[in-house]
Design a protein around this motif. Structure first.
Motif, PDB file in Angstrom:
ATOM      1  N   PHE A  36      57.455 120.436  23.557  1.00  0.00           N
ATOM      2  CA  PHE A  36      57.086 119.123  22.323  1.00  0.00           C
ATOM      3  C   PHE A  36      55.792 120.427  22.033  1.00  0.00           C
ATOM      4  O   PHE A  36      55.349 121.271  22.394  1.00  0.00           O
ATOM      5  CB  PHE A  36      56.565 118.019  23.167  1.00  0.00           C
ATOM      6  N   HIS A  37      55.540 120.143  20.841  1.00  0.00           N
ATOM      7  CA  HIS A  37      53.920 120.264  20.145  1.00  0.00           C
ATOM      8  C   HIS A  37      53.291 118.969  19.140  1.00  0.00           C
ATOM      9  O   HIS A  37      53.770 118.075  18.643  1.00  0.00           O
ATOM     10  CB  HIS A  37      53.812 121.628  18.873  1.00  0.00           C
ATOM     11  N   ARG A  38      52.002 119.507  19.243  1.00  0.00           N
ATOM     12  CA  ARG A  38      51.584 118.168  18.430  1.00  0.00           C
ATOM     13  C   ARG A  38      50.094 118.761  18.055  1.00  0.00           C
ATOM     14  O   ARG A  38      50.030 119.733  18.296  1.00  0.00           O
ATOM     15  CB  ARG A  38      50.603 116.467  18.632  1.00  0.00           C
ATOM     16  N   SER A  39      50.034 118.369  16.724  1.00  0.00           N
ATOM     17  CA  SER A  39      49.082 118.957  16.688  1.00  0.00           C
ATOM     18  C   SER A  39      48.125 117.781  15.679  1.00  0.00           C
ATOM     19  O   SER A  39      48.158 116.838  15.523  1.00  0.00           O
ATOM     20  CB  SER A  39      49.117 120.091  14.542  1.00  0.00           C
ATOM     21  N   GLY A  40      46.649 118.352  14.907  1.00  0.00           N
ATOM     22  CA  GLY A  40      46.311 117.712  14.473  1.00  0.00           C
ATOM     23  C   GLY A  40      44.717 116.720  15.008  1.00  0.00           C
ATOM     24  O   GLY A  40      45.472 115.229  15.555  1.00  0.00           O
ATOM     25  N   PRO A  41      43.619 116.919  16.341  1.00  0.00           N
ATOM     26  CA  PRO A  41      42.976 117.870  15.445  1.00  0.00           C
ATOM     27  C   PRO A  41      43.503 118.777  16.739  1.00  0.00           C
ATOM     28  O   PRO A  41      43.819 118.562  17.894  1.00  0.00           O
ATOM     29  CB  PRO A  41      42.009 117.467  15.643  1.00  0.00           C
ATOM     30  N   GLY A  42      43.324 120.066  16.299  1.00  0.00           N
ATOM     31  CA  GLY A  42      43.905 121.429  17.356  1.00  0.00           C
ATOM     32  C   GLY A  42      45.615 120.683  17.424  1.00  0.00           C
ATOM     33  O   GLY A  42      45.932 120.320  16.765  1.00  0.00           O
ATOM     34  N   VAL A  43      46.118 121.795  18.551  1.00  0.00           N
ATOM     35  CA  VAL A  43      47.483 122.006  18.494  1.00  0.00           C
ATOM     36  C   VAL A  43      47.621 121.901  20.099  1.00  0.00           C
ATOM     37  O   VAL A  43      46.830 123.057  20.784  1.00  0.00           O
ATOM     38  CB  VAL A  43      47.580 123.451  17.977  1.00  0.00           C
ATOM     39  N   VAL A  44      48.800 121.100  20.886  1.00  0.00           N
ATOM     40  CA  VAL A  44      48.773 121.270  22.757  1.00  0.00           C
ATOM     41  C   VAL A  44      50.105 121.880  21.672  1.00  0.00           C
ATOM     42  O   VAL A  44      51.292 121.379  21.243  1.00  0.00           O
ATOM     43  CB  VAL A  44      49.323 119.356  22.250  1.00  0.00           C
ATOM     44  N   VAL A  45      50.743 122.529  23.233  1.00  0.00           N
ATOM     45  CA  VAL A  45      52.425 122.362  23.074  1.00  0.00           C
ATOM     46  C   VAL A  45      52.179 122.373  24.927  1.00  0.00           C
ATOM     47  O   VAL A  45      51.927 122.800  25.585  1.00  0.00           O
ATOM     48  CB  VAL A  45      52.558 124.195  23.028  1.00  0.00           C
ATOM     49  N   ALA A  46      53.427 121.744  25.116  1.00  0.00           N
ATOM     50  CA  ALA A  46      53.371 121.112  26.438  1.00  0.00           C
ATOM     51  C   ALA A  46      54.954 121.252  26.419  1.00  0.00           C
ATOM     52  O   ALA A  46      55.732 120.767  26.062  1.00  0.00           O
ATOM     53  CB  ALA A  46      52.636 119.643  26.716  1.00  0.00           C
ATOM     54  N   SER A  47      55.329 121.205  28.247  1.00  0.00           N
ATOM     55  CA  SER A  47      56.766 120.875  28.700  1.00  0.00           C
ATOM     56  C   SER A  47      56.726 119.506  27.915  1.00  0.00           C
ATOM     57  O   SER A  47      58.950 119.022  27.509  1.00  0.00           O
ATOM     58  CB  SER A  47      56.781 121.056  29.947  1.00  0.00           C
ATOM     59  N   GLU A  48      56.643 118.281  27.710  1.00  0.00           N
ATOM     60  CA  GLU A  48      56.623 117.685  27.609  1.00  0.00           C
ATOM     61  C   GLU A  48      55.803 116.399  27.376  1.00  0.00           C
ATOM     62  O   GLU A  48      54.347 116.719  27.151  1.00  0.00           O
ATOM     63  CB  GLU A  48      57.445 116.019  28.202  1.00  0.00           C
ATOM     64  N   PRO A  49      55.224 115.359  26.401  1.00  0.00           N
ATOM     65  CA  PRO A  49      53.894 114.648  25.974  1.00  0.00           C
ATOM     66  C   PRO A  49      53.541 114.353  27.194  1.00  0.00           C
ATOM     67  O   PRO A  49      54.254 113.671  28.341  1.00  0.00           O
ATOM     68  CB  PRO A  49      54.570 113.578  24.650  1.00  0.00           C
ATOM     69  N   TYR A  50      52.026 114.016  26.277  1.00  0.00           N
ATOM     70  CA  TYR A  50      51.419 113.420  27.904  1.00  0.00           C
ATOM     71  C   TYR A  50      50.897 112.323  27.518  1.00  0.00           C
ATOM     72  O   TYR A  50      49.986 111.039  28.241  1.00  0.00           O
ATOM     73  CB  TYR A  50      49.828 114.622  28.054  1.00  0.00           C
ATOM     74  N   ASP A  51      51.440 111.543  26.483  1.00  0.00           N
ATOM     75  CA  ASP A  51      51.324 110.116  25.896  1.00  0.00           C
ATOM     76  C   ASP A  51      51.827 109.938  24.926  1.00  0.00           C
ATOM     77  O   ASP A  51      53.294 110.538  24.621  1.00  0.00           O
ATOM     78  CB  ASP A  51      49.930 109.225  25.265  1.00  0.00           C
ATOM     79  N   ASP A  52      52.341 108.487  24.722  1.00  0.00           N
ATOM     80  CA  ASP A  52      52.655 108.285  23.998  1.00  0.00           C
ATOM     81  C   ASP A  52      52.506 108.057  22.244  1.00  0.00           C
ATOM     82  O   ASP A  52      52.956 107.055  21.638  1.00  0.00           O
ATOM     83  CB  ASP A  52      53.703 106.093  24.122  1.00  0.00           C
TER      84      ASP A  52
END
Length: 282
Positions: free
Chosen positions: A202-218
């Protein structure tokens, strides 16, 4: 299998990514929500981060479960960084135990992690290992499938391949020898490259960017990366490219193009080189 995470963005304490989220990497070590293979990631852990003014990352690795480290919570509360790669390990059968086998692996500016497995290790992958020069095999940091993949990636970088191309080629080559799971994650402190091949990413952007095996929150903003995909992320955003088993990886966009592995003082002119073998060990 394993769980791993990379972050680029504003300065944060390590704990904001590892401990504070309701389903952060520490919790994923004993209660992952999306893990398809294995149930507990207790065979070691590691954190790599970049300090201000120093391009070469620091690492903290241990052979035991992350929840059992009595010092980590204090360190994670006060150590701050703008870039991080962290992983918790579930070892593949036949792979060596110990701290040296825990990701992230390091070379120059790069940090590397592997979420997956090479089924049939080590017997089935002998021919793959034989494609490396003997000196590279002797320099493996650990007797493990992840360390072999790291060595294969570094060997491709030394031929002049860009990181995205080298990641995709490493995945394609390893996939020829069986039903491998090959989620690879790399950062140089300014950008991230990753592959989704056989497990979740998974990935999430703004602010910054995270790429992870799975989301760390909902929270909102998480997007799943399709299987058999190369991800390239940088300050300008995230780009996704399908990995064709037969074809070359697409060229990395300049806005999301990971840097070289050489240290700044030893770096040749742009485009003229890749890491030497001495860079392959931390």
């Amino acid at each position: 299998m394993c769980r791993h995470l990379a972050y680029l963005g504003g300065e944060l304490p390590l704990g904001a990514l590892l401990f504070d989220p309701p389903y952060g990497l520490v919790r994923q070590s004993w209660a992952p929500r999306r893990q398809r293979y294995g149930t507990v990631n207790a065979d070691g852990f590691g954190i790599g981060w970049y300090a201000p003014g120093d391009e070469r990352p620091a690492r903290y690795r241990r052979a035991g479960p992350i929840w059992a480290d009595e010092n980590l919570a204090d360190l994670a509360r006060v150590v701050r960084t703008r870039a991080l790669l962290a992983a918790v390990r579930s070892a593949t059968a036949g792979c060596a135990p110990g701290e040296a086998a825990a990701a992230p692996f390091a070379a120059g500016r790069l940090l590397f992690s592997h979420n997956g497995a090479l089924p049939g290790w080590p017997e089935r992958y002998g021919p793959l290992a034989a494609t490396l020069p003997p000196a590279d095999l002797m320099a493996l940091e650990a007797r493990s499938d992840s360390a072999l993949l790291w060595a294969l990636l570094l060997a491709r970088l030394r031929t002049g391949a860009e990181l995205g191309e080298a990641l995709a080629d490493t995945v394609r080559e390893a996939a020829k020898y069986g039903d491998a799971r090959l989620n690879l994650l790399v950062t140089d402190g300014t950008s991230i490259a990753a592959t989704a091949w056989g497990d979740t990413l998974f990935h999430r952007s703004g602010p910054g960017v995270v790429v992870a095996s799975e989301p760390y929150d909902d929270g909102p903003g998480w997007a799943e990366v399709p299987d058999r995909t190369l991800l390239l992320a940088g300050p300008a955003g995230v780009a996704l490219h399908p990995i064709d088993r037969a074809g070359p990886a697409p060229a990395a966009q300049e806005s999301a193009r990971p840097g070289r592995t050489e240290e700044e003082s030893d770096r040749p002119a742009p485009g003229s080189g890749r890491p030497t073998r001495e860079d392959d060990s931390p």
